[in-house]
Design an enzyme around this catalytic site. Sequence first.
Site, PDB file in Angstrom:
ATOM      1  N   CYS A   1       0.840  -1.195   0.000  1.00 52.08           N
ATOM      2  CA  CYS A   1       0.000   0.000   0.000  1.00 52.08           C
ATOM      3  C   CYS A   1       0.878   1.248   0.000  1.00 52.08           C
ATOM      4  O   CYS A   1       1.389   1.650   1.051  1.00 52.08           O
ATOM      5  CB  CYS A   1      -0.936   0.005   1.207  1.00 52.08           C
TER       6      CYS A   1
ATOM      7  N   CYS B   1      -0.415   4.105   2.104  1.00 47.96           N
ATOM      8  CA  CYS B   1      -0.291   3.859   3.547  1.00 47.96           C
ATOM      9  C   CYS B   1       1.143   4.085   4.023  1.00 47.96           C
ATOM     10  O   CYS B   1       1.371   4.725   5.054  1.00 47.96           O
ATOM     11  CB  CYS B   1      -0.691   2.417   3.884  1.00 47.96           C
ATOM     12  N   ASP B   2       2.113   3.560   3.284  1.00 49.16           N
ATOM     13  CA  ASP B   2       3.495   3.505   3.759  1.00 49.16           C
ATOM     14  C   ASP B   2       4.460   4.394   2.982  1.00 49.16           C
ATOM     15  O   ASP B   2       5.637   4.489   3.326  1.00 49.16           O
ATOM     16  CB  ASP B   2       4.006   2.056   3.691  1.00 49.16           C
TER      17      ASP B   2
END
Length: 305
Positions: free
Chosen positions: A132, A135-136
């Site tokens: 992701c 996300c990261d």
Amino acid sequence: MYDIIIVGAGPAGLTSAIYGVRGGKSVLMIEKLSYGGQIINTPEVENYPGIGIVSGFQLASDMYEQATKLGAEMAFGEVVSLEKNADVNFKIVTDGGEEFEAKSVILATGVKSRPLGVDREEELTGMGVSYCATCDGAFFRGKNVAIMGGGNTALEDAEYMSTIANKVYLVHRRDKFRGDRVTVDRLSKKDNVEFILNSVPKALKGSPKLDALVIENTQSGELRELDVQGVFVAYGQIAQNAAFDKLTELDKGGFFASSEDCMTKTEGVFVAGDCRSKARRQLVTATSDGATAAMNAIDYLNAQE
């Protein structure tokens, strides 16, 4: 007999449990692996409102503790069937042969990310390997990264990472991308983005963190080592909803075909989280679904009384 049985104890399922018991209902969560879902593999979560930085494992543990302290119960096993009884209640059977009954059901089964398929992938997940980018991605600001895939998700990940990373390699196994041409054109004009076509991953290097990706050209067999600190796998996600297709509708990808109300074609059955057809799959959208599904389940139950 439970008021609500929740299949899955990831962020969506845990949120459903919290809202369910706070609504005065008896709640059982059934999880085949470990509570928390995929978020437990994320070393740091820094995009959840109200929380600065927390590990995914700690966040999941806090949510689980909150749900169980309120009174939600937990059982482990893989749900293999869901049936509606003649008396309008539901029967759930697990792979261990256990049977449970409920007045309503929330399916929060999550998804599985399609793997990269090379050695040490699991070992380096959270240590440079991610599924992701949104996300990261912030953890790789100013670093070199590789995006693996050729669809719109991979293209969007590459476009996002090009704004924060030093260098972005977009690696695809075919000779052209499957995603939107307009996005490909935009990426082709970026100085820090390099397309690498007809190539597949062969090895991950580095310990304890990733520091290189080895790829192979499918036409020449030539190996190339990329100096990257992050690899974002954008091969798509796998739904796990086949056991519930009799009481729900699935889209062509196997995801629950449900809108933002989290309802299904069967009264008393609700869905929540990444398992549902949606444009964005994030921690915050999963918890939002969990709250929505639980509140609608509570309304359904109250209407039956």
